[in-house]
Design a protein around this motif. Structure first.
Motif, PDB file in Angstrom:
ATOM      1  N   VAL A  37       0.826  -1.211   0.000  1.00 42.17           N
ATOM      2  CA  VAL A  37       0.000   0.000   0.000  1.00 42.17           C
ATOM      3  C   VAL A  37       0.859   1.258   0.000  1.00 42.17           C
ATOM      4  O   VAL A  37       0.377   2.347  -0.310  1.00 42.17           O
ATOM      5  N   GLY A  38       2.131   1.135   0.351  1.00 38.64           N
ATOM      6  CA  GLY A  38       3.034   2.286   0.335  1.00 38.64           C
ATOM      7  C   GLY A  38       3.776   2.455  -0.968  1.00 38.64           C
ATOM      8  O   GLY A  38       4.648   3.329  -1.086  1.00 38.64           O
ATOM      9  N   GLU A  39       3.431   1.670  -1.989  1.00 46.45           N
ATOM     10  CA  GLU A  39       4.119   1.706  -3.272  1.00 46.45           C
ATOM     11  C   GLU A  39       3.879   3.047  -3.974  1.00 46.45           C
ATOM     12  O   GLU A  39       2.746   3.454  -4.203  1.00 46.45           O
ATOM     13  N   LEU A  40       4.982   3.719  -4.328  1.00 46.87           N
ATOM     14  CA  LEU A  40       4.890   5.061  -4.900  1.00 46.87           C
ATOM     15  C   LEU A  40       4.387   5.061  -6.343  1.00 46.87           C
ATOM     16  O   LEU A  40       3.931   6.092  -6.833  1.00 46.87           O
ATOM     17  N   THR A  42       1.715   3.569  -7.327  1.00 44.52           N
ATOM     18  CA  THR A  42       0.270   3.728  -7.238  1.00 44.52           C
ATOM     19  C   THR A  42      -0.120   4.983  -6.464  1.00 44.52           C
ATOM     20  O   THR A  42      -1.142   5.604  -6.750  1.00 44.52           O
ATOM     21  N   GLN A  43       0.690   5.386  -5.498  1.00 45.00           N
ATOM     22  CA  GLN A  43       0.360   6.575  -4.713  1.00 45.00           C
ATOM     23  C   GLN A  43       0.587   7.862  -5.490  1.00 45.00           C
ATOM     24  O   GLN A  43      -0.196   8.814  -5.383  1.00 45.00           O
ATOM     25  N   ARG A  44       1.687   7.907  -6.263  1.00 43.62           N
ATOM     26  CA  ARG A  44       2.081   9.156  -6.914  1.00 43.62           C
ATOM     27  C   ARG A  44       2.424   9.016  -8.387  1.00 43.62           C
ATOM     28  O   ARG A  44       2.831  10.000  -9.023  1.00 43.62           O
ATOM     29  N   GLU A 114       7.324   3.986  -0.172  1.00 43.63           N
ATOM     30  CA  GLU A 114       7.692   5.257   0.451  1.00 43.63           C
ATOM     31  C   GLU A 114       8.609   5.025   1.638  1.00 43.63           C
ATOM     32  O   GLU A 114       8.315   4.204   2.511  1.00 43.63           O
TER      33      GLU A 114
END
Length: 295
Positions: A37-40, A42-44, A114
């Motif tokens: 879930v902290g994978e950048l 998908t996040q950014r 992240e």
């Protein structure tokens, strides 16, 4: 029946002296959850990718795609990919593609989780959509303002223009806007009136025996399919060129195509509602070349 395949790899340093990286590839279920879930990515959208066409089990233009992956990595301050490691990953993915038909192999390199210690990398293979209709019947396009002038890439390199990043929301929005306007795709133009590229493809124009594509000095992603086609056209005696093209001259072309690794050559039948001639014989010849094995 559709098919998919995926592997994860731990990115190697560019100076890694190993000759065999396959032991480090981990096959994963392409339909199962795989990213943190902290994978950048998908996040950014903080990462880069390449899409490689596969024809009858053969991955097309692998070296050109790997070189562009490394170019994007440099622009994005990502670790430079070890090209031999990625080449072997492509070979493994291609070996899982059916021996007949078309597919697409995607290479993804992100900044990772992240605050994590290392980037994340994976390779997927999947069945390509059937592009027969657009290759034969063509597409209608509209021009859309990209929102910057021709000299912006040189003044603002932090915009990452010319890198193939995972941040494709604008590109997808442009295609949706084109469809709202009754077209199939779009061609980006600068705010001062010059031609760039399509959201997911390169543009090639023909005038007589001369083939032209917009000069890549305006933050254009240099198309691997366009490069290959230009080499082929030069070999059979045609003139090719990179030029700064005013948007106002687009409809004056004798023929035009959007080129990409999976769709290949889609002839343009109209630009902003103005009908354009379609050279069906030449288009068929171009696609026959692009469907032939190319390294």
């Amino acid at each position: 029946m559709t098919w998919r395949f995926a592997i994860v790899l731990e990115p190697a340093a560019p100076d890694d002296s190993r000759t065999d990286f396959t032991a480090g590839f981990r096959e994963i279920d392409p339909s199962a959850p795989a990213l943190s879930v902290g994978e950048l990515s998908t996040q950014r959208g903080d990462g880069i990718f390449e899409s490689i066409g596969v024809v009858d089990g053969h991955a097309q233009e692998v070296q050109a795609h790997l070189e562009r992956l490394a170019h994007s990595a440099r622009l994005c301050d990502l670790p430079i990919p070890h090209l031999e490691q990625w080449r072997q990953a492509v070979a493994v993915a291609a070996s899982h593609c059916p021996p007949v038909g078309e597919g697409v192999i995607k290479l993804i390199l992100s900044r990772g989780v992240e605050h994590g210690p290392a980037p994340t990398a994976w390779v997927t293979a999947a069945q390509a959509p059937d592009n027969t209709r657009v290759r034969e019947d063509g597409i209608r396009v509209v021009t859309l303002d990209r929102g910057y002038s021709l000299d912006t890439p040189g003044r603002a390199p932090w915009l990452l223009l010319g890198a193939k990043t995972l941040s494709y929301a604008v590109n997808m929005a442009a295609i949706r806007e084109a469809k709202r306007r009754g077209a199939d795709d779009a061609i980006f133009v600068t705010s001062d009136g010059f031609v760039l590229e399509a959201p997911t493809a390169s543009l090639v124009l023909r005038s007589g025996d001369r083939f032209v594509t917009p000069s890549p000095n305006a933050g254009i992603l240099h198309g691997t399919t366009q490069l290959s086609l230009f080499d082929h056209l030069a070999d059979i005696g045609h003139e090719t060129a990179y030029e700064t093209i005013p948007a106002a001259t687009l409809a004056q072309a004798d023929a035009a195509w959007l080129l990409s690794s999976v769709r290949l050559a889609a002839p343009i039948t109209a630009i902003d509602g103005v009908e354009l001639p379609v050279d069906r014989e030449l288009t068929a010849s171009i696609n026959a070349y692009l469907l032939s094995p190319r390294d």
